[in-house]
Write a protein that holds these residues in place. Structure first.
Motif, PDB file in Angstrom:
ATOM      1  N   LEU A   1       0.742  -1.052   0.092  1.00 55.02           N
ATOM      2  CA  LEU A   1      -0.279   0.085   0.325  1.00 55.02           C
ATOM      3  C   LEU A   1       0.851   1.165  -0.417  1.00 55.02           C
ATOM      4  O   LEU A   1       0.681   2.889  -0.443  1.00 55.02           O
ATOM      5  CB  LEU A   1      -1.065   0.121   1.114  1.00 55.02           C
ATOM      6  N   ALA A   2       1.820   1.161   0.784  1.00 61.36           N
ATOM      7  CA  ALA A   2       3.240   1.892   0.320  1.00 61.36           C
ATOM      8  C   ALA A   2       3.146   2.868  -0.994  1.00 61.36           C
ATOM      9  O   ALA A   2       3.890   3.455  -1.280  1.00 61.36           O
ATOM     10  CB  ALA A   2       4.369   2.230   1.989  1.00 61.36           C
ATOM     11  N   LEU A   3       3.733   1.495  -1.669  1.00 65.99           N
ATOM     12  CA  LEU A   3       4.270   1.504  -2.560  1.00 65.99           C
ATOM     13  C   LEU A   3       3.507   2.238  -3.337  1.00 65.99           C
ATOM     14  O   LEU A   3       3.148   2.862  -4.131  1.00 65.99           O
ATOM     15  CB  LEU A   3       4.912   0.342  -3.406  1.00 65.99           C
TER      16      LEU A   3
ATOM     17  N   HIS B   1      -4.919  -4.048  -3.819  1.00 70.46           N
ATOM     18  CA  HIS B   1      -5.755  -4.910  -3.302  1.00 70.46           C
ATOM     19  C   HIS B   1      -5.592  -5.728  -2.278  1.00 70.46           C
ATOM     20  O   HIS B   1      -5.609  -6.891  -2.492  1.00 70.46           O
ATOM     21  CB  HIS B   1      -6.957  -6.154  -4.368  1.00 70.46           C
ATOM     22  N   PRO B   2      -5.485  -5.067  -0.611  1.00 70.72           N
ATOM     23  CA  PRO B   2      -5.420  -5.519   0.743  1.00 70.72           C
ATOM     24  C   PRO B   2      -5.876  -6.910   1.265  1.00 70.72           C
ATOM     25  O   PRO B   2      -6.586  -6.531   0.779  1.00 70.72           O
ATOM     26  CB  PRO B   2      -4.866  -4.087   0.978  1.00 70.72           C
TER      27      PRO B   2
ATOM     28  N   VAL C   1      -3.598 -21.850  -6.383  1.00 69.63           N
ATOM     29  CA  VAL C   1      -3.991 -20.921  -7.025  1.00 69.63           C
ATOM     30  C   VAL C   1      -4.589 -20.475  -6.329  1.00 69.63           C
ATOM     31  O   VAL C   1      -5.475 -19.979  -4.961  1.00 69.63           O
ATOM     32  CB  VAL C   1      -5.456 -21.480  -8.100  1.00 69.63           C
ATOM     33  N   SER C   2      -4.588 -18.977  -7.038  1.00 68.13           N
ATOM     34  CA  SER C   2      -5.016 -17.104  -5.519  1.00 68.13           C
ATOM     35  C   SER C   2      -6.120 -16.537  -6.324  1.00 68.13           C
ATOM     36  O   SER C   2      -6.743 -16.785  -7.637  1.00 68.13           O
ATOM     37  CB  SER C   2      -3.827 -16.908  -5.621  1.00 68.13           C
ATOM     38  N   THR C   3      -6.150 -15.280  -6.163  1.00 69.04           N
ATOM     39  CA  THR C   3      -6.950 -14.250  -6.203  1.00 69.04           C
ATOM     40  C   THR C   3      -6.451 -13.287  -6.258  1.00 69.04           C
ATOM     41  O   THR C   3      -5.481 -13.036  -6.853  1.00 69.04           O
ATOM     42  CB  THR C   3      -7.874 -14.196  -5.132  1.00 69.04           C
ATOM     43  N   HIS C   4      -6.953 -11.964  -6.651  1.00 71.03           N
ATOM     44  CA  HIS C   4      -6.856 -11.164  -7.273  1.00 71.03           C
ATOM     45  C   HIS C   4      -6.310 -10.436  -5.831  1.00 71.03           C
ATOM     46  O   HIS C   4      -5.237  -9.339  -5.987  1.00 71.03           O
ATOM     47  CB  HIS C   4      -7.538  -9.594  -7.681  1.00 71.03           C
ATOM     48  N   ARG C   5      -5.879 -10.901  -4.292  1.00 67.21           N
ATOM     49  CA  ARG C   5      -5.160 -10.311  -3.395  1.00 67.21           C
ATOM     50  C   ARG C   5      -4.559 -11.645  -3.336  1.00 67.21           C
ATOM     51  O   ARG C   5      -4.317 -11.889  -1.848  1.00 67.21           O
ATOM     52  CB  ARG C   5      -6.374 -10.674  -2.343  1.00 67.21           C
TER      53      ARG C   5
ATOM     54  N   HIS D   1     -11.550  -2.621  -0.205  1.00 67.43           N
ATOM     55  CA  HIS D   1     -12.056  -3.591  -1.546  1.00 67.43           C
ATOM     56  C   HIS D   1     -10.784  -3.017  -2.434  1.00 67.43           C
ATOM     57  O   HIS D   1      -9.610  -4.139  -3.380  1.00 67.43           O
ATOM     58  CB  HIS D   1     -12.603  -3.348  -2.432  1.00 67.43           C
ATOM     59  N   PHE D   2      -9.816  -2.158  -2.684  1.00 66.66           N
ATOM     60  CA  PHE D   2      -8.553  -1.356  -3.533  1.00 66.66           C
ATOM     61  C   PHE D   2      -8.112  -0.859  -2.793  1.00 66.66           C
ATOM     62  O   PHE D   2      -9.105   0.445  -2.011  1.00 66.66           O
ATOM     63  CB  PHE D   2      -9.043  -1.641  -4.805  1.00 66.66           C
ATOM     64  N   SER D   3      -7.494  -0.020  -2.875  1.00 71.51           N
ATOM     65  CA  SER D   3      -6.651   1.421  -3.056  1.00 71.51           C
ATOM     66  C   SER D   3      -7.100   1.684  -2.983  1.00 71.51           C
ATOM     67  O   SER D   3      -7.297   2.470  -4.455  1.00 71.51           O
ATOM     68  CB  SER D   3      -4.822   0.700  -2.691  1.00 71.51           C
TER      69      SER D   3
END
Length: 343
Positions: free
Chosen positions: A40-42, A53-54, A76-80, A257-259
């Protein structure tokens, strides 16, 4: 969705009797948390070209499941996916590099946070489309059953994905063929801005498992030991030929949900109530209560992990961007042999 969850003591966690395992899980929780915070800092520094997406508040799911996995298992992962990668011990500097579009990123800086693959640790991919990882996990589980029967697949997805066609088709196929896959639903209370209570009619998402002839369970997703125990049981069933499982891990997305998103759809009181069940703090307090660690010892782990993640960010920032001359790499297998001329 309330912050209270009745804890189940029907299982006995290995963590209670294994100090090294307990401390490694705490370190993993911290690694996930700091990866999310630095990501998030980046973004706030303007260094990541896309939204973040934190996953803050959900770390116990990633750590519990990854700890239960064996070497050779697949995920298998997600958008997070940042915490899933961190829990599976991906090189964080390469994760950050991908976020920032650097050549040293896992996808060469071309994919960003939602298109990362690290096959050497069994991490098949993150996914930008909700629910799209489910059929990929089913395919991977088919391959495992045919070529590597001792391996299994863990498929992370959210409550919103549980309402997609991919979910129903994937679980149905896994049930028919008794595939070695664990469908792990990270129910964080909201499908973007839609509360679970308004999008799903049943009380528990895990109830849907019965429709596909697979095992279903709902657990406290903020309790890393509960996740570890249930994921271990599900993976054992998968490897023994008993087929797939659907685990609903009830957790909460403390962050947006998103930054940059507005939190208009939920109250500050709700968020604060769930902060009281922060999975990192819950496990820290448990380690202290059991006498497994001292406050000073845990502070040393916290300082070490924070230093490692901050150093990974510094390394990633110093990495070069991809050479424009390589723009077609990974696009075509061989433009000359296929007759495809470069644009």
């Amino acid at each position: 969705m309330r912050a209270q969850f009745a804890p189940s003591r029907s299982w006995r966690s290995d963590v209670e009797n294994d100090i090294a395992l307990a401390l490694s899980m705490y370190e993993a929780l911290l690694r996930c948390r700091h990866v999310e915070e630095v990501s998030l800092a980046l973004f706030e520094e303007g260094l990541t070209p896309g939204r973040m997406h934190p996953y803050i508040g959900e770390e116990a799911v990633a750590v519990g499941a990854s700890t239960a996995m064996r070497s050779g298992d697949l995920a298998v992962s997600t958008h997070r996916g940042g915490s899933h990668l961190a829990a599976l011990k991906a090189d964080v500097w390469r994760v950050f590099g991908e976020y920032m579009g650097r050549a040293t990123g896992y996808s060469g800086g071309r994919g960003g946070p939602m298109h990362i693959s690290v096959p050497e640790i069994g991490f098949l991919c993150t996914n930008g489309i909700v629910g799209s990882g489910i059929p990929l996990a089913v395919g991977a589980a088919m391959a495992c059953r045919r070529t590597s029967p001792d391996k299994a697949v863990v498929c992370f997805f959210g409550d919103g994905a549980a309402n997609t066609g991919s979910f129903h088709e994937g679980l149905n196929m896994a049930g028919i063929w008794k595939l070695p896959v664990v469908f792990l639903c990270e129910n964080n209370g909201y499908a973007e801005t839609l509360p679970v209570s308004k999008g799903i009619a049943v009380e528990k998402i895990s109830i849907r498992a019965a429709g596909y002839g697979i095992h279903g369970a709902t657990i406290d997703g903020n309790d890393v030991e509960a996740v570890y125990a249930e994921a271990s049981r599900a993976l054992e069933r998968a490897r023994s030929g008993e087929g797939a499982s659907l685990i609903e891990a009830r957790t909460y997305r403390i962050g947006q949900h998103f930054s940059g998103e507005s939190n208009h759809y939920r109250t500050a009181e709700e968020v604060e109530a769930w902060k009281e069940r922060d999975p990192v703090r819950l496990f820290r307090d448990r380690l202290l209560d059991r006498g497994i660690a001292t406050p000073g010892g845990l502070q040393e782990i916290e300082a070490m992990v924070r230093s490692q993640i901050e150093e990974a960010a510094r390394v990633a920032k110093d990495a070069p961007f991809p050479d424009p001359a390589t723009v077609l790499e990974g696009v075509y297998r061989d433009p000359q042999s296929t007759g495809m001329a470069a644009p």
